[in-house]
Design a protein around this motif. Sequence first.
Motif, PDB file in Angstrom:
ATOM      1  N   GLY A  98       0.761  -1.172  -0.064  1.00  0.00           N
ATOM      2  CA  GLY A  98      -0.053   0.181  -0.130  1.00  0.00           C
ATOM      3  C   GLY A  98       0.773   1.320   0.048  1.00  0.00           C
ATOM      4  O   GLY A  98       1.897   1.160   0.893  1.00  0.00           O
ATOM      5  N   LEU A  99       0.313   2.108  -1.286  1.00  0.00           N
ATOM      6  CA  LEU A  99       1.377   3.630  -1.086  1.00  0.00           C
ATOM      7  C   LEU A  99       0.937   4.673  -1.757  1.00  0.00           C
ATOM      8  O   LEU A  99      -0.301   4.426  -2.052  1.00  0.00           O
ATOM      9  CB  LEU A  99       2.538   3.222  -2.285  1.00  0.00           C
ATOM     10  CG  LEU A  99       3.413   2.218  -1.368  1.00  0.00           C
ATOM     11  CD1 LEU A  99       4.675   2.074  -2.958  1.00  0.00           C
ATOM     12  CD2 LEU A  99       4.538   2.561  -0.586  1.00  0.00           C
ATOM     13  N   ASN A 100       1.164   5.838  -1.864  1.00  0.00           N
ATOM     14  CA  ASN A 100       0.674   7.133  -2.123  1.00  0.00           C
ATOM     15  C   ASN A 100       0.748   6.802  -3.743  1.00  0.00           C
ATOM     16  O   ASN A 100       1.615   6.714  -4.025  1.00  0.00           O
ATOM     17  CB  ASN A 100       0.646   7.945  -1.468  1.00  0.00           C
ATOM     18  CG  ASN A 100       1.805   8.393  -1.504  1.00  0.00           C
ATOM     19  OD1 ASN A 100       3.499   8.189  -1.928  1.00  0.00           O
ATOM     20  ND2 ASN A 100       2.411   9.616  -0.908  1.00  0.00           N
ATOM     21  N   GLY A 101      -0.008   7.729  -4.114  1.00  0.00           N
ATOM     22  CA  GLY A 101       0.167   8.192  -5.539  1.00  0.00           C
ATOM     23  C   GLY A 101       1.358   8.629  -6.369  1.00  0.00           C
ATOM     24  O   GLY A 101       2.203   7.391  -7.148  1.00  0.00           O
ATOM     25  N   PRO A 102       2.705   9.212  -5.760  1.00  0.00           N
ATOM     26  CA  PRO A 102       3.607   9.416  -6.549  1.00  0.00           C
ATOM     27  C   PRO A 102       4.688   8.357  -5.901  1.00  0.00           C
ATOM     28  O   PRO A 102       5.044   7.826  -6.749  1.00  0.00           O
ATOM     29  CB  PRO A 102       3.766  10.402  -5.153  1.00  0.00           C
ATOM     30  CG  PRO A 102       2.821  11.226  -5.024  1.00  0.00           C
ATOM     31  CD  PRO A 102       1.801   9.950  -4.370  1.00  0.00           C
ATOM     32  N   ASN A 103       3.988   7.716  -4.859  1.00  0.00           N
ATOM     33  CA  ASN A 103       4.900   6.227  -4.690  1.00  0.00           C
ATOM     34  C   ASN A 103       4.740   5.087  -5.315  1.00  0.00           C
ATOM     35  O   ASN A 103       5.496   4.396  -5.486  1.00  0.00           O
ATOM     36  CB  ASN A 103       4.907   6.456  -2.607  1.00  0.00           C
ATOM     37  CG  ASN A 103       6.148   7.123  -1.781  1.00  0.00           C
ATOM     38  OD1 ASN A 103       6.921   7.703  -2.898  1.00  0.00           O
ATOM     39  ND2 ASN A 103       5.762   7.442  -0.960  1.00  0.00           N
ATOM     40  N   MET A 104       3.294   5.104  -5.861  1.00  0.00           N
ATOM     41  CA  MET A 104       2.913   3.538  -6.640  1.00  0.00           C
ATOM     42  C   MET A 104       4.030   3.930  -7.755  1.00  0.00           C
ATOM     43  O   MET A 104       4.789   3.046  -8.679  1.00  0.00           O
ATOM     44  CB  MET A 104       2.165   3.795  -6.963  1.00  0.00           C
ATOM     45  CG  MET A 104       0.745   3.420  -5.983  1.00  0.00           C
ATOM     46  SD  MET A 104      -0.354   2.895  -5.903  1.00  0.00           S
ATOM     47  CE  MET A 104      -1.448   4.547  -6.133  1.00  0.00           C
ATOM     48  N   TYR A 105       3.700   5.564  -8.586  1.00  0.00           N
ATOM     49  CA  TYR A 105       4.809   5.580  -9.807  1.00  0.00           C
ATOM     50  C   TYR A 105       6.340   5.350  -9.360  1.00  0.00           C
ATOM     51  O   TYR A 105       6.726   4.824 -10.197  1.00  0.00           O
ATOM     52  CB  TYR A 105       4.259   6.913  -9.806  1.00  0.00           C
ATOM     53  CG  TYR A 105       5.451   7.826 -11.138  1.00  0.00           C
ATOM     54  CD1 TYR A 105       4.628   7.155 -12.025  1.00  0.00           C
ATOM     55  CD2 TYR A 105       5.505   8.460 -10.498  1.00  0.00           C
ATOM     56  CE1 TYR A 105       5.438   7.841 -13.747  1.00  0.00           C
ATOM     57  CE2 TYR A 105       7.065   8.888 -12.105  1.00  0.00           C
ATOM     58  CZ  TYR A 105       6.428   8.334 -13.499  1.00  0.00           C
ATOM     59  OH  TYR A 105       7.527   8.798 -14.243  1.00  0.00           O
ATOM     60  N   GLN A 106       7.181   5.715  -8.142  1.00  0.00           N
ATOM     61  CA  GLN A 106       8.360   5.452  -7.995  1.00  0.00           C
ATOM     62  C   GLN A 106       8.300   4.073  -8.038  1.00  0.00           C
ATOM     63  O   GLN A 106       9.448   3.785  -8.888  1.00  0.00           O
ATOM     64  CB  GLN A 106       7.988   6.543  -7.181  1.00  0.00           C
ATOM     65  CG  GLN A 106       9.965   6.591  -6.504  1.00  0.00           C
ATOM     66  CD  GLN A 106      10.213   6.991  -5.044  1.00  0.00           C
ATOM     67  OE1 GLN A 106      10.373   5.582  -4.447  1.00  0.00           O
ATOM     68  NE2 GLN A 106      10.940   7.846  -5.370  1.00  0.00           N
ATOM     69  N   VAL A 107       8.314   3.399  -7.745  1.00  0.00           N
ATOM     70  CA  VAL A 107       8.751   1.877  -7.391  1.00  0.00           C
ATOM     71  C   VAL A 107       7.918   1.345  -8.494  1.00  0.00           C
ATOM     72  O   VAL A 107       8.883  -0.072  -9.141  1.00  0.00           O
ATOM     73  CB  VAL A 107       8.277   1.475  -6.214  1.00  0.00           C
ATOM     74  CG1 VAL A 107       8.001   1.851  -4.578  1.00  0.00           C
ATOM     75  CG2 VAL A 107       6.531   1.390  -6.228  1.00  0.00           C
ATOM     76  N   TYR A 108       7.012   1.371  -9.619  1.00  0.00           N
ATOM     77  CA  TYR A 108       6.993   0.927 -10.697  1.00  0.00           C
ATOM     78  C   TYR A 108       8.357   1.911 -11.831  1.00  0.00           C
ATOM     79  O   TYR A 108       8.742   0.391 -12.566  1.00  0.00           O
ATOM     80  CB  TYR A 108       5.476   1.088 -11.745  1.00  0.00           C
ATOM     81  CG  TYR A 108       5.402   1.038 -13.015  1.00  0.00           C
ATOM     82  CD1 TYR A 108       4.733  -0.651 -12.799  1.00  0.00           C
ATOM     83  CD2 TYR A 108       5.741   1.992 -13.825  1.00  0.00           C
ATOM     84  CE1 TYR A 108       4.852  -0.779 -14.211  1.00  0.00           C
ATOM     85  CE2 TYR A 108       4.844   1.022 -15.031  1.00  0.00           C
ATOM     86  CZ  TYR A 108       4.549  -0.144 -15.323  1.00  0.00           C
ATOM     87  OH  TYR A 108       4.784  -0.353 -16.130  1.00  0.00           O
ATOM     88  N   GLU A 109       9.318   3.102 -12.116  1.00  0.00           N
ATOM     89  CA  GLU A 109       9.450   3.391 -12.669  1.00  0.00           C
ATOM     90  C   GLU A 109      11.084   2.814 -12.316  1.00  0.00           C
ATOM     91  O   GLU A 109      11.468   3.118 -13.114  1.00  0.00           O
ATOM     92  CB  GLU A 109       9.356   5.027 -12.673  1.00  0.00           C
ATOM     93  CG  GLU A 109       8.446   5.359 -13.068  1.00  0.00           C
ATOM     94  CD  GLU A 109       8.460   5.054 -14.678  1.00  0.00           C
ATOM     95  OE1 GLU A 109       9.671   5.643 -15.649  1.00  0.00           O
ATOM     96  OE2 GLU A 109       7.605   4.986 -15.357  1.00  0.00           O
TER      97      GLU A 109
END
Length: 351
Positions: A98-109
């Motif tokens: 479970g992560l917030n929006g910016p960190n969901m994006y970060q770990v995917y990138e």
Amino acid sequence: MSRDTMHSGLGRRSLLKGMAGFAGLAALGLPARAQGAGRVVVGTWGGDYARLLNEHIEAALLTPEGWEVIQDQAGDPERRSKMLAERRLPRGTTDLQGLNGPNMYQVYELGITQEIDYDRIPNAANLMPSMRYEYGIGHIYSGMVCLYNPDMLEAPASYAASFDPALGNRLGFIDIQYQYTMIAAALAAGGSVTAIDAGKEMLLEARRAGARIYPTNEAFAQALSAEEIGAGIMWKARAVQWQDAGINIQSVAPSEGALSYVSGFVIPRNAPNVDGAYAYLNAMLEPSAQEGFARDMGYNPTVENAEVPAELNERIGFTAEEVAALNDPDYGFILENDVEMKEWWDREFKA
């Protein structure tokens, strides 16, 4: 802003720069996990969020279906650090994070989570399009609104009015919300979610006029409760929680369009039980689970078939026009520019 825009122009070097201190955090251990498809390990924050995950998703929907759910509770940086440390392992220790929006994006990138296969989530048919990301799935959302004490000042209609220097020391800012505050000020000054320089002078004028800075959301709430301040900006869901706690505040959706806040889930690339991860995501989108979070935590459902009572929706929700006007932060921009944003905030604004 298109979703494609959020994925452009980011190199691995910039991504790693945005994770300052990330890799040095100690990973948290989990008990040895049993083999088989019946266990799902979910990384999450603790507190009320973890309790409500258990109450509305795990115990209510997954346990009766034979799933064993284990929560790996820790702070966001610690859990992302663990994911990074485990990235080269054939099997990680969590199935969802479970992560917030910016960190969901970060770990995917960074290449440590996998693309979501929405064909494996039947309830995603009812998911709001704006909550459907290739890198994660929105669980709950809110928006950054203008808060005010009706006994101390008139209702502001915009972010610009909330940052008015005439408020003097009745205005408060939250230190840990520096990214969203700078973006809100940019919108107030006619900029955009990426043209943040436009709002810097507005913030400096408010600061010179006596605006106060509080280190955390909780310290800001205490100042509102004591009527040390009477204005600021915050997520509407948090404002509802503070109202329920007896703090005399009201909220207004800003005319510039509220900044959206999304909390969701991602699947690590090396998740041991991907089937279990998708079972969890599907249960998370059940109307009953979404309605429970709306009722108990003040966040809006991300599915369109959840039924929120009109009285509750008036407190936590947004009109159709306000939903259409929501401003999605550009997560790629935040990641690319976070170091510079924090330096300006600390050296110029807080000085």
